[in-house]
Design a protein around this motif. Structure first.
Motif, mmCIF file in Angstrom:
data_model
loop_
_atom_site.group_PDB
_atom_site.id
_atom_site.type_symbol
_atom_site.label_atom_id
_atom_site.label_comp_id
_atom_site.label_asym_id
_atom_site.label_seq_id
_atom_site.Cartn_x
_atom_site.Cartn_y
_atom_site.Cartn_z
ATOM 1 N N LEU A 135 14.228 -57.608 -63.925
ATOM 2 C CA LEU A 135 14.245 -58.411 -65.148
ATOM 3 C C LEU A 135 15.659 -58.655 -65.668
ATOM 4 C CD1 LEU A 135 11.373 -56.753 -67.252
ATOM 5 C CD2 LEU A 135 11.191 -58.701 -65.679
ATOM 6 N N VAL A 136 15.822 -59.814 -66.286
ATOM 7 C CA VAL A 136 16.980 -60.099 -67.135
ATOM 8 C C VAL A 136 16.421 -60.327 -68.533
ATOM 9 C CG1 VAL A 136 18.854 -61.692 -67.654
ATOM 10 C CG2 VAL A 136 18.352 -61.101 -65.279
ATOM 11 N N VAL A 137 16.861 -59.515 -69.485
ATOM 12 C CA VAL A 137 16.347 -59.589 -70.856
ATOM 13 C C VAL A 137 17.511 -59.933 -71.782
ATOM 14 C CG1 VAL A 137 15.171 -58.354 -72.705
ATOM 15 C CG2 VAL A 137 14.602 -57.849 -70.319
ATOM 16 N N VAL A 138 17.339 -60.979 -72.595
ATOM 17 C CA VAL A 138 18.432 -61.400 -73.466
ATOM 18 C C VAL A 138 17.961 -61.590 -74.902
ATOM 19 C CG1 VAL A 138 19.630 -62.547 -71.563
ATOM 20 C CG2 VAL A 138 18.121 -63.883 -73.015
ATOM 21 N N LEU A 139 18.837 -61.248 -75.806
ATOM 22 C CA LEU A 139 18.719 -61.578 -77.226
ATOM 23 C C LEU A 139 19.933 -62.428 -77.564
ATOM 24 C CD1 LEU A 139 17.661 -58.192 -78.869
ATOM 25 C CD2 LEU A 139 16.467 -60.346 -79.196
ATOM 26 N N VAL A 140 19.712 -63.621 -78.096
ATOM 27 C CA VAL A 140 20.845 -64.503 -78.335
ATOM 28 C C VAL A 140 20.606 -65.349 -79.581
ATOM 29 C CG1 VAL A 140 19.880 -66.210 -76.729
ATOM 30 C CG2 VAL A 140 22.305 -66.298 -77.316
ATOM 31 N N ARG A 172 12.154 -62.975 -65.062
ATOM 32 C CA ARG A 172 11.827 -62.094 -63.924
ATOM 33 C C ARG A 172 12.315 -62.740 -62.632
ATOM 34 N NH1 ARG A 172 7.108 -62.531 -61.407
ATOM 35 N NH2 ARG A 172 6.209 -63.402 -63.321
ATOM 36 N N ARG A 173 13.047 -61.963 -61.848
ATOM 37 C CA ARG A 173 13.579 -62.488 -60.553
ATOM 38 C C ARG A 173 12.405 -62.687 -59.596
ATOM 39 N NH1 ARG A 173 15.415 -65.042 -56.848
ATOM 40 N NH2 ARG A 173 17.316 -64.568 -55.668
#
Length: 325
Positions: free
Chosen positions: A175-180, A319-320
């Motif tokens: 996973l790559v999880v971001v808050l932006v 998700r990759r």
């Protein structure tokens, strides 16, 4: 359960990971703590719970890589590492808009309040004679459409670089999880709170130019490399290459600041912490002090600048998938 805990519980495919190897985590744009340590602890606790729930034995060891620009104060970061941490820690300087790690090595990459920063101010915004020259302004809020488009295109280039780099680094199922910080789809750039706040800051600079305290050309070189994207913009970029499946993307509720002197002062300080490094190469420390003192007073006079308008924090989980890199 936290948002990132939900993402790990529902979307992280730990059963596809090779056993016997450490679980690798990265925080991109970690700064100097302590927020990064809180996030990492939350991530590890959630991953451990998932392994226990699925009865996968043994639970892996964890290694965490803290990334930020080389100018980041990594000494302070590592001096304040929690004494009770349950992971091995390492620092990785460099831009997250390019590759940082070996191929297919990471299981979860996290980034919080960092991806609204561009890799640079768009070149055409700084060029005299360019249709996008942003003369007399520090940002694209309220600027000509050509300026807004230049910022948008720079954001697209940067995010494609970010996603391409992560596609090479993250294992299938990871996973790559971001808050932006961003803006809702229906909110124009001119009404986004972040952009309005920078407009007010630009007004303070213009007043100091008129008073002879700052050179006009100096202001022309003070553009801030920040862009507030909408969920729709981000979704389109993610889908362009197709390396990631969007498992979740939502705007978190914006809590408006109260219209008080204390709120204005706190907000001015927060903006200063964020952008002061950009100004330091152009303005003396005393001038910066005067600028933000004026900015705080201006926010007190126009509280609608921060109490109304559109803003959101985007929470996204990518998700990759199995598309070849």
């Amino acid at each position: 359960m936290s948002l990132i805990g939900e993402a790990i519980a529902n979307k992280l495919d730990v059963q596809s990971f090779v056993g016997g190897h450490p679980f690798l985590i990265a925080d991109l744009g970690c700064s100097i703590g302590p927020n990064t340590f809180i996030a990492v602890k939350n991530i590890i606790n959630s991953v451990q719970l998932k392994y226990q729930t699925l009865k996968i034995i043994p639970t892996p060891e964890f290694q965490v890589f803290f990334n930020d620009h080389a100018s980041n104060d990594f000494n302070t970061l590592f001096k304040t590492l929690p004494s009770d941490k349950h992971y091995y820690a390492a620092g990785v300087p460099g831009s997250f808009y390019a590759r940082l790690f070996p191929r297919s090595s990471f299981h979860l990459i996290y980034s919080s309040f960092a991806l609204h920063w561009l890799s640079k101010v768009p070149d055409e915004v700084m060029e005299k004679g360019s249709p996008a020259w942003n003369k007399g302004r520090v940002h694209y809020g309220g600027a000509e459409e050509e300026v807004v488009m230049a910022y948008k295109q720079q954001y697209e280039r940067d995010m494609l670089g970010f996603l391409n780099a992560r596609a090479g680094e993250v294992v299938c199922g990871g996973l790559v999880v971001v808050l932006v910080p961003g803006r809702p789809n229906e909110v124009p750039h001119s009404k986004c709170i972040g952009n309005v706040l920078f407009e007010v800051l630009g007004c303070c600079l213009s007043e100091m130019v008129k008073e002879g305290k700052i050179n006009e050309e100096t202001v022309d070189h003070l553009n801030l490399p920040i862009y507030y994207a909408s969920p729709q913009e981000l979704e389109e970029i993610v889908n362009k290459k197709g390396y990631f499946t969007i498992d979740r993307m939502e705007g978190l509720p914006h809590i408006a600041e109260p219209e008080t002197k204390h709120a204005a002062t706190r907000l001015a300080l927060g903006i200063r912490v964020g952008v002061e490094a950009v100004f330091k190469g152009h303005l003396e420390d005393e001038t910066i002090d005067e600028l933000f003192d004026s900015y705080s007073k201006k926010l007190e006079q126009v509280p609608s600048a921060y109490s109304t308008g559109g803003a959101s924090i985007m929470f996204a989980v990518f998700r990759r998938n199995d598309k070849c890199y």
